[in-house]
Design a protein around this motif. Structure first.
Motif, PDB file in Angstrom:
ATOM      1  N   PRO A  53       0.828  -1.207   0.000  1.00  0.00           N
ATOM      2  CA  PRO A  53       0.000   0.000   0.000  1.00  0.00           C
ATOM      3  C   PRO A  53       0.861   1.256   0.000  1.00  0.00           C
ATOM      4  CG  PRO A  53      -0.726  -1.564   1.687  1.00  0.00           C
ATOM      5  CD  PRO A  53       0.575  -2.080   1.164  1.00  0.00           C
ATOM      6  N   LYS A  54       0.417   2.265  -0.707  1.00  0.00           N
ATOM      7  CA  LYS A  54       1.158   3.524  -0.730  1.00  0.00           C
ATOM      8  C   LYS A  54       1.233   4.120   0.667  1.00  0.00           C
ATOM      9  CE  LYS A  54       0.081   4.783  -5.525  1.00  0.00           C
ATOM     10  NZ  LYS A  54      -0.544   5.793  -6.422  1.00  0.00           N
ATOM     11  N   GLY A  55       2.409   4.573   1.023  1.00  0.00           N
ATOM     12  CA  GLY A  55       2.591   5.217   2.317  1.00  0.00           C
ATOM     13  C   GLY A  55       2.838   4.268   3.467  1.00  0.00           C
ATOM     14  N   ALA A  56       2.816   2.959   3.210  1.00  0.00           N
ATOM     15  CA  ALA A  56       3.053   1.999   4.297  1.00  0.00           C
ATOM     16  C   ALA A  56       4.494   2.082   4.775  1.00  0.00           C
ATOM     17  CB  ALA A  56       2.740   0.584   3.829  1.00  0.00           C
ATOM     18  N   ALA A  57       4.684   2.162   6.093  1.00  0.00           N
ATOM     19  CA  ALA A  57       6.024   2.239   6.669  1.00  0.00           C
ATOM     20  C   ALA A  57       6.548   0.824   6.904  1.00  0.00           C
ATOM     21  CB  ALA A  57       5.994   3.031   7.970  1.00  0.00           C
ATOM     22  N   ILE A  58       6.810   0.127   5.783  1.00  0.00           N
ATOM     23  CA  ILE A  58       7.306  -1.249   5.817  1.00  0.00           C
ATOM     24  C   ILE A  58       8.639  -1.268   5.079  1.00  0.00           C
ATOM     25  CG2 ILE A  58       6.889  -3.648   5.162  1.00  0.00           C
ATOM     26  CD1 ILE A  58       3.885  -2.990   5.151  1.00  0.00           C
ATOM     27  N   ARG A  59       9.729  -1.481   5.811  1.00  0.00           N
ATOM     28  CA  ARG A  59      11.053  -1.514   5.189  1.00  0.00           C
ATOM     29  C   ARG A  59      11.517  -2.957   5.058  1.00  0.00           C
ATOM     30  NH1 ARG A  59      16.769   1.561   6.704  1.00  0.00           N
ATOM     31  NH2 ARG A  59      18.003   0.398   5.175  1.00  0.00           N
ATOM     32  N   ILE A  60      11.944  -3.331   3.864  1.00  0.00           N
ATOM     33  CA  ILE A  60      12.439  -4.683   3.609  1.00  0.00           C
ATOM     34  C   ILE A  60      13.955  -4.648   3.572  1.00  0.00           C
ATOM     35  CG2 ILE A  60      12.414  -6.651   2.035  1.00  0.00           C
ATOM     36  CD1 ILE A  60       9.713  -5.643   1.008  1.00  0.00           C
ATOM     37  N   ARG A  61      14.582  -5.464   4.417  1.00  0.00           N
ATOM     38  CA  ARG A  61      16.033  -5.594   4.463  1.00  0.00           C
ATOM     39  C   ARG A  61      16.411  -6.977   3.937  1.00  0.00           C
ATOM     40  NH1 ARG A  61      18.511  -1.973   8.182  1.00  0.00           N
ATOM     41  NH2 ARG A  61      16.996  -0.588   9.177  1.00  0.00           N
ATOM     42  N   ILE A  62      17.424  -7.053   3.108  1.00  0.00           N
ATOM     43  CA  ILE A  62      17.831  -8.317   2.510  1.00  0.00           C
ATOM     44  C   ILE A  62      18.989  -8.924   3.308  1.00  0.00           C
ATOM     45  CG2 ILE A  62      18.704  -9.449   0.431  1.00  0.00           C
ATOM     46  CD1 ILE A  62      15.851  -8.314   0.228  1.00  0.00           C
ATOM     47  N   GLY A  63      18.844 -10.205   3.654  1.00  0.00           N
ATOM     48  CA  GLY A  63      19.922 -10.892   4.350  1.00  0.00           C
ATOM     49  C   GLY A  63      19.404 -12.034   5.204  1.00  0.00           C
ATOM     50  N   ASP A  64      20.305 -12.775   5.789  1.00  0.00           N
ATOM     51  CA  ASP A  64      19.953 -13.857   6.708  1.00  0.00           C
ATOM     52  C   ASP A  64      19.226 -13.277   7.916  1.00  0.00           C
ATOM     53  OD1 ASP A  64      20.531 -16.709   7.888  1.00  0.00           O
ATOM     54  OD2 ASP A  64      21.192 -15.278   9.418  1.00  0.00           O
ATOM     55  N   ALA A  65      18.198 -13.981   8.371  1.00  0.00           N
ATOM     56  CA  ALA A  65      17.361 -13.459   9.453  1.00  0.00           C
ATOM     57  C   ALA A  65      18.169 -13.192  10.713  1.00  0.00           C
ATOM     58  CB  ALA A  65      16.223 -14.431   9.742  1.00  0.00           C
ATOM     59  N   ARG A  66      19.011 -14.131  11.101  1.00  0.00           N
ATOM     60  CA  ARG A  66      19.750 -13.962  12.356  1.00  0.00           C
ATOM     61  C   ARG A  66      20.783 -12.851  12.240  1.00  0.00           C
ATOM     62  NH1 ARG A  66      21.796 -18.918  16.206  1.00  0.00           N
ATOM     63  NH2 ARG A  66      22.788 -17.648  17.818  1.00  0.00           N
ATOM     64  N   GLU A  67      21.497 -12.825  11.123  1.00  0.00           N
ATOM     65  CA  GLU A  67      22.460 -11.742  10.928  1.00  0.00           C
ATOM     66  C   GLU A  67      21.746 -10.401  10.829  1.00  0.00           C
ATOM     67  OE1 GLU A  67      24.714 -12.735   7.496  1.00  0.00           O
ATOM     68  OE2 GLU A  67      25.706 -14.461   8.428  1.00  0.00           O
ATOM     69  N   GLY A  68      20.584 -10.408  10.166  1.00  0.00           N
ATOM     70  CA  GLY A  68      19.827  -9.171   9.994  1.00  0.00           C
ATOM     71  C   GLY A  68      19.346  -8.591  11.303  1.00  0.00           C
ATOM     72  N   VAL A  69      18.963  -9.455  12.252  1.00  0.00           N
ATOM     73  CA  VAL A  69      18.544  -8.964  13.569  1.00  0.00           C
ATOM     74  C   VAL A  69      19.678  -8.178  14.220  1.00  0.00           C
ATOM     75  CG1 VAL A  69      17.967  -9.700  15.916  1.00  0.00           C
ATOM     76  CG2 VAL A  69      16.782 -10.712  13.966  1.00  0.00           C
ATOM     77  N   GLY A  70      20.890  -8.661  14.054  1.00  0.00           N
ATOM     78  CA  GLY A  70      22.040  -7.974  14.639  1.00  0.00           C
ATOM     79  C   GLY A  70      22.351  -6.647  13.986  1.00  0.00           C
ATOM     80  N   ARG A  71      21.816  -6.435  12.764  1.00  0.00           N
ATOM     81  CA  ARG A  71      22.080  -5.177  12.052  1.00  0.00           C
ATOM     82  C   ARG A  71      20.921  -4.181  12.125  1.00  0.00           C
ATOM     83  NH1 ARG A  71      24.208  -8.831   8.042  1.00  0.00           N
ATOM     84  NH2 ARG A  71      22.306  -8.542   6.800  1.00  0.00           N
ATOM     85  N   LEU A  72      19.868  -4.543  12.850  1.00  0.00           N
ATOM     86  CA  LEU A  72      18.740  -3.615  12.974  1.00  0.00           C
ATOM     87  C   LEU A  72      19.149  -2.367  13.758  1.00  0.00           C
ATOM     88  CD1 LEU A  72      15.842  -6.124  13.789  1.00  0.00           C
ATOM     89  CD2 LEU A  72      16.082  -4.752  11.705  1.00  0.00           C
TER      90      LEU A  72
END
Length: 286
Positions: free
Chosen positions: A118-137
């Motif tokens: 949806p337009k204006g939705a504050a949903i950011r998609i980050r690419i990467g492994d889930a566990r590694e990605g949690v550490g980069r949030l």
């Protein structure tokens, strides 16, 4: 869980980094579309009605989310597929801030192009492994999330490194004091994997509920169980009645029933973690 479909090159598809194929096809059973990855249904999305949740375990996740305090949510999603739950939250709670971690960039691009957000939705998609990605949030998300959803599958299995007590400690660090963790677990007769997952999560977050079809919860057939957990009492006052009413009747195990469910199950560590059981291919024929 769903079924295998015949290949149809007229439908949008993408080759994933691991070599598999992701496809978006119209649902044969209801309105909207399904995301199919290597023959396994991963998500259902209804662009005309994002509140329409079709897969049974997703309906149960939505029921828990509906019990959270009113207003926008801060949420993190691991392995969101076609973003069914993020879309649901955006529709039900406008103004929510959501982060999604997805391993496959081609899958994320396929979904963005053919099932646009949806337009204006504050949903950011980050690419990467889930566990590694949690550490980069962003650090600001620590101890501030109302909701964390872990629904990660490689094909039809959850990777081993996303099942351990060390991993769940990382996720618990994201939760606000009343925040809720939701984990999708697939298992078969006996529920050995699910019992260990519930025991492992309970080691980190003391308030645990297990939502599933009654026959699945009794370990009589393969299916999905949703584990809900929090450091605070779960907001489930009306949930048992809602689950029993349908559209996919189910129950929630809490308190003494959960203690009985996990009795004797060993906590999973990084040293002994294994992937979730692989379902029989016939499960996806319906």
């Amino acid at each position: 869980m769903g079924r295998t479909r015949a290949r149809d090159t007229e439908h949008p598809e993408a080759r994933l980094d691991h070599g598999g194929i992701a496809r978006i096809v119209p649902s044969e059973f209801t309105s909207g579309f399904e995301l199919i990855v290597d023959g396994t249904p991963q998500s259902h999305v209804d662009l005309d009605d994002p509140t329409h949740l079709h897969f049974e375990y997703i309906v149960r996740m939505g029921a828990v989310i509906d019990q959270l305090p009113p207003g926008p949510l801060t949420a993190v999603h691991l392995g969101a597929g076609a973003l069914t739950i993020p879309r649901y939250i955006e529709a039900m709670r406008p103004g929510s801030r959501q982060q999604v971690i997805e391993l496959e960039a081609p899958l994320a691009q396929l979904v963005r192009e053919h099932l646009p957000l949806p337009k204006g939705a504050a949903i950011r998609i980050r690419i990467g492994d889930a566990r590694e990605g949690v550490g980069r949030l962003p650090g600001a998300l620590q101890s501030s999330c109302d909701l964390v959803v872990s629904d990660v599958y490689s094909g039809a299995q959850t990777p081993a490194h996303l099942t351990s007590v060390e991993f769940y400690r990382e996720l618990s660090g994201l939760l606000a004091p009343g925040g809720v963790l939701l984990v999708n677990v697939a298992d078969g007769p006996g529920l050995a994997f699910a019992r260990r997952q519930a025991a492992t999560i309970a080691e980190v977050l003391p308030e645990v509920g297990v939502l599933a079809d009654t026959q699945v919860l009794k370990g009589r057939r393969f299916g999905n169980l949703v584990i809900a957990a929090s450091a605070a009492p779960l907001p489930t006052e009306w949930l048992p009645r809602m689950l029993a009413a349908g559209p996919h009747p189910a129950k929630i195990a809490q308190g003494a029933e959960v203690h009985s469910f996990i009795q004797g199950a060993r906590v999973v560590t990084d040293a002994d973690a294994v992937a979730s059981p692989r379902p029989d291919a016939s499960l996806f024929l319906r």
